[in-house]
Design an enzyme around this catalytic site. Structure first.
Site, PDB file in Angstrom:
ATOM      1  N   ASP A  65       8.128   5.893  20.029  1.00 14.22           N
ATOM      2  CA  ASP A  65       9.725   5.736  19.108  1.00 14.22           C
ATOM      3  C   ASP A  65      10.740   6.201  20.220  1.00 14.22           C
ATOM      4  OD1 ASP A  65      12.218   5.486  17.548  1.00 14.22           O
ATOM      5  OD2 ASP A  65      11.350   6.917  15.840  1.00 14.22           O
ATOM      6  N   LYS A 125      20.430   6.849  24.630  1.00 14.10           N
ATOM      7  CA  LYS A 125      20.254   5.882  24.242  1.00 14.10           C
ATOM      8  C   LYS A 125      21.211   5.159  23.849  1.00 14.10           C
ATOM      9  CE  LYS A 125      17.609   3.591  20.210  1.00 14.10           C
ATOM     10  NZ  LYS A 125      16.525   4.080  19.232  1.00 14.10           N
ATOM     11  N   GLU A 177      12.824  -1.187  15.281  1.00 13.72           N
ATOM     12  CA  GLU A 177      12.652  -0.092  14.351  1.00 13.72           C
ATOM     13  C   GLU A 177      12.068  -0.301  12.524  1.00 13.72           C
ATOM     14  OE1 GLU A 177      15.871   2.073  16.006  1.00 13.72           O
ATOM     15  OE2 GLU A 177      14.316   2.622  17.844  1.00 13.72           O
ATOM     16  N   ASP A 235      18.082   0.905   7.888  1.00 17.51           N
ATOM     17  CA  ASP A 235      17.202   2.081   9.323  1.00 17.51           C
ATOM     18  C   ASP A 235      18.723   2.624   9.876  1.00 17.51           C
ATOM     19  OD1 ASP A 235      16.134   3.724  11.233  1.00 17.51           O
ATOM     20  OD2 ASP A 235      15.909   2.001  12.153  1.00 17.51           O
TER      21      ASP A 235
END
Lengths: 622, 206
Positions: free
Chosen positions: A21, A83, A183, A205
């Site tokens: 992850d 990210k 994810e 999420d």
């Protein structure tokens, strides 16, 4: 008709591959062991790696906890939230950059670069540093077993460019990516929801920097994603910012606005806001507290959960808007949802939980640690890909429609959002001028009507079309989105039947050469060391050259033409500047310039030496 | 339909892969979506049955099951899965599968056949007016305007699909007048689907 024979039953013993992850805030690896996915632990501690990089004055970049600890002490050399920059241009992330203490620029192809210690890094390189650290830690906890194979997760709503960037980052880190998976889908695998039989599942999420919602149906081991929606610019960081804004306003009122510019203040206020948010998860009331002696700031304010929720009301609403969109696309009603799963550290916020619960009318699953569930799911997928089990099947979708810009600037859709991947579409092109051998087209991703409002995946060029009258060429361009959600484009000329080879030049992302360059650059920053050493050598050399030249400048002015003297003076100035900057490239080029400029002087001095020797003087007196 | 596997000779459930020996097959382009899913061509489809087939056939060719295979097999698995998924999506959507049948049977294209009954065009104008005014309003007023329009359009769509079903079942031979009639219905369906999509997007942006 070709075919490929495969002995599918003999897959051999399953080797382990990592599920990684790669998060905005934290990164983590898990692996399939003893019949279940497990988070890797080092000395009994979770191997969670904060996605933070610190660039010390000397030596190699430091990743993880130690880097995070430098955030206040040396804020200018700490990079985080990388990210958010993956596969993005400067204008995409303007709002982020306003509140992050980064020096950022764009390269000639519009890709963002972040600066640290005078060197520019692409987000891919920075993510590669994080991946290397995660991989290192994983290998440690696997007792030295080195596995380069991995599955990496990305937000479901990542577009093609962001996915490619993630894949490139892994390549730079020397990892072999078996698959990029979404994810939320990974989270649903981790929960083993297939064990409950069939049903519709929503995965909500909310991570550090991104929000995704996915609707899937599960039946007999098949996880079929029906729809996904989200916002790649909405996450826990935004909730922190609401508290940080509160503090900024109050402190600016007391201390003036200049303090807001201070990098140390910026980091401190960010961390204080985060701490307050975390405290509000456990307590109904918490203190937002900032103490920076150097700036003579000592400020505190009590914040209740209700106040915090009110500050973030629009953020909550944005997540629910995406939920409505996903349900609508999936053609599933709220009442038909059987399970709701919460993923991402930000779903710990009580305000988020209660809103999700009331929206879906059921208690969401929170049994698994929201920081670990994605890595665990990636490990399940890695296990499937390594041939470990064939009973499970994951059918995911592409989150955004793919289209081509038409003459008027509108978008002609070729692949609809939420199409099951892999998927493909073929589009016909023709020439509009006689003997035209190339065709340009612009590919975008998004749902808006106009190309300029969508994400540009870049302009493509078809080259090598055989010359023929206008409109006769028939070029079939095939758009294939693979199981990673990444687009490839291929083309064939059908008009002549000659099967001409049509070359396609993608104009976005890192080129293969760039990735190769970063690869050879090195692994473990060998290049960094090499560069540093080289810079030191060059600096020493330049220093000696400057000294020697300065000593002979009077002789030069007396014996050389004006142009040569000016060349020498310019070279001296450049050399001093290069010594200041310590930039290897500048050092190298000024040394070369110096070498050229001193040639006439060297000749003059040699001449003088020869003359003086004739006059019986010793060399030492020259 | 019942082609044989070039590798083991077993009967194929789809031209894309063999269930008996696991071989991936690379058939020529242009196969019908029904053929790719191992079905007889037919206008009416059973969504549940289609879904089961997609899953069963995906298990034969999904790239996840070929991750450790040589590159050529991985590529073919990706291409074949894409063809399978596209066939599934085509059959699931009445507009797309009708278009496939009409094109395959040489019916006039949507551009060539644009006749539309005057009364229908008037209706379309009315929907657009309703949508435009809904765009101007907010809250409950908008919601009820959209709800009313939806209540009007949904049964119309059902009726239209019923008419398409009776025109295209059994599948008419090329040249049959039913094809032209079906083209006109399909043109009307495009208007309906566009209006329905706008209702949905307005409902979501409320």
């Amino acid at each position: 008709m070709g075919y490929i024979e495969l002995n599918v039953l003999n897959t051999g013993p399953a080797q382990s591959a990592l599920g990684i992850d790669l998060g905005t805030t934290n990164s983590l690896a898990a692996v399939w062991r003893d019949g279940r996915p497990q988070v890797l632990k080092v000395d009994g501690r979770s191997s969670l790696v904060p996605s933070v990089i610190y660039f010390p004055g000397d030596g190699q970049p430091i990743v993880g906890r130690e880097a995070r600890e430098q955030a206040i002490a040396d804020p200018e050399h700490v990079l985080f939230s990388i990210k958010r920059f993956m596969g993005r241009g400067l204008k995409d992330v303007a709002s982020e950059l306003e509140r992050l203490p980064y020096r950022a620029s764009e390269n000639e192809r519009g890709l963002i670069q972040l600066e640290a210690r005078g060197r520019k890094y692409s987000p891919e390189e920075l993510s590669a540093l994080i991946l290397m650290k995660v991989h290192d830690v994983a290998c440690q906890s696997l007792a030295g077993q080195d596995t380069k194979k991995c599955v990496i997760t990305v937000p479901a709503y990542f577009d093609d460019t962001q996915r490619q960037s993630t894949r490139d980052a892994a390549r730079i880190a020397g990892l072999e990516v078996l698959r990029i998976i979404n994810e939320p889908t990974a989270a649903s695998l981790a929960y083993g929801l297939d064990q409950r039989g069939k049903g519709n599942v929503v995965v909500y999420d909310l991570g550090g920097g991104t929000f995704d919602v996915t609707v899937l149906s599960i039946e007999e081991g098949v996880f079929q994603v029906r729809a996904t929606a989200g916002d790649t610019h909405l996450g826990g960081d935004d909730f922190d910012q609401r508290l940080a804004d509160l503090a900024r306003k109050a402190i600016a009122a007391q201390h003036g606005t200049r303090v807001l510019e201070d990098p140390g203040f910026q980091q401190a206020v960010r961390l204080a806001a985060e701490q307050c948010k975390i405290a509000l998860t456990g307590d109904p009331e918490a203190e937002l507290h900032l103490s920076i002696p150097e700036l003579r700031i000592s400020w505190r304010q009590r914040v209740t959960r209700e106040e915090f929720d009110a500050l973030c009301a629009d953020l909550h609403e944005r997540t629910l808007t995406a939920c409505r969109q996903a349900l609508s696309d999936a053609k599933v009603r709220v009442s038909e949802i059987d399970e709701v799963v919460l993923v991402g550290g930000s779903t710990r916020m009580p305000g988020v939980r209660s809103r999700v619960e009331s929206f879906f009318g059921r208690k969401p699953h929170t049994e698994l640690n929201p920081d670990e569930v994605v890595a665990l799911g990636a490990a399940v997928q890695a296990h499937i890909l390594m041939g470990g089990r064939r009973d499970m099947l994951l059918l995911d979708v592409t989150p955004l429609s793919l289209g081509i810009e038409t003459m008027g600037g509108a978008v002609s859709k070729i692949i609809d959002r939420n199409s099951t991947i892999p998927c493909e579409a073929t589009e016909g092109f023709t020439t509009y001028a006689d003997n035209q051998t190339g065709i340009d087209f612009h590919i975008v991703q998004g749902e808006r009507e106009l190309a300029k409002d969508c994400r540009s995946l870049g302009r493509f060029q078809l080259k090598g079309i055989p010359p023929m009258p206008a409109g006769l060429a028939r070029v079939a361009v095939k758009f294939h989105i693979d199981a990673d959600g990444v687009l490839t484009v291929s083309a064939k000329e059908l008009g002549t039947g000659a099967n001409a080879h049509i070359e396609i030049q993608p104009m976005h992302g890192l080129t293969d050469a760039e990735v190769e360059g970063m690869l050879s650059e090195g692994f473990r920053n060998a290049r960094e060391d090499f560069e540093a050493r080289r810079a030191a050598d060059l600096a020493t050399e330049l220093g000696t050259m400057i000294q020697a030249t300065e000593k002979h400048m009077n002789a030069a002015r007396a014996g050389l033409d004006r142009e040569s003297v000016r060349d020498l003076e310019d070279a001296l100035t450049a050399a001093r500047a290069a010594l200041q900057s310590r930039d290897p490239k500048a050092l190298q080029s000024s040394r070369d310039q110096f070498e050229r400029a001193t040639l006439p002087l060297a000749a003059l001095l040699m001449n003088n030496v020869a003359q003086k020797a004739l006059m019986g003087k010793s060399l030492g007196e020259v | 339909m019942s082609e044989q596997c070039p590798a083991c000779g077993a009967q194929l459930p789809t031209p894309l892969a063999c269930a008996a020996c696991g071989a991936l097959i690379d058939p020529p382009p242009g196969l019908s979506p029904w053929a790719l899913l191992g079905l007889e061509p037919c206008w009416r489809v059973d969504a549940g049955e289609l879904q089961k087939r997609l899953v069963r056939l995906s298990r034969l060719m999904h790239p996840d099951f070929f991750a450790a295979a040589p590159q050529a097999a991985r590529d073919l698995a990706g291409r074949n899965s894409a063809r399978l998924n596209d066939a599934y999506a085509t059959l699931l959507d009445p507009a797309r599968r009708t278009e496939w049948i009409l094109t395959d049977r040489g019916a006039p294209s949507a551009q060539a056949e644009r006749t539309m009954p005057q009364s229908f065009l008037m209706q379309v104008l009315e929907w657009n007016e309703t949508l435009d005014s809904a765009r101007e309003t907010q809250g409950a007023a908008r919601a009820s305007a959209l709800q009313n329009l939806l209540a009007e359009l949904s049964p119309q769509r059902e009726a239209l699909l019923g008419r398409l079903g009776s025109l295209l079942e059994p599948l008419p031979a090329p040249g049959s007048p039913a094809l032209l009639a079906a083209r006109r219905e399909l043109n009307a369906l495009a208007y309906l689907d566009r209006a329905l999509a706008q209702i949905e997007s307005l409902r979501l942006s409320a």
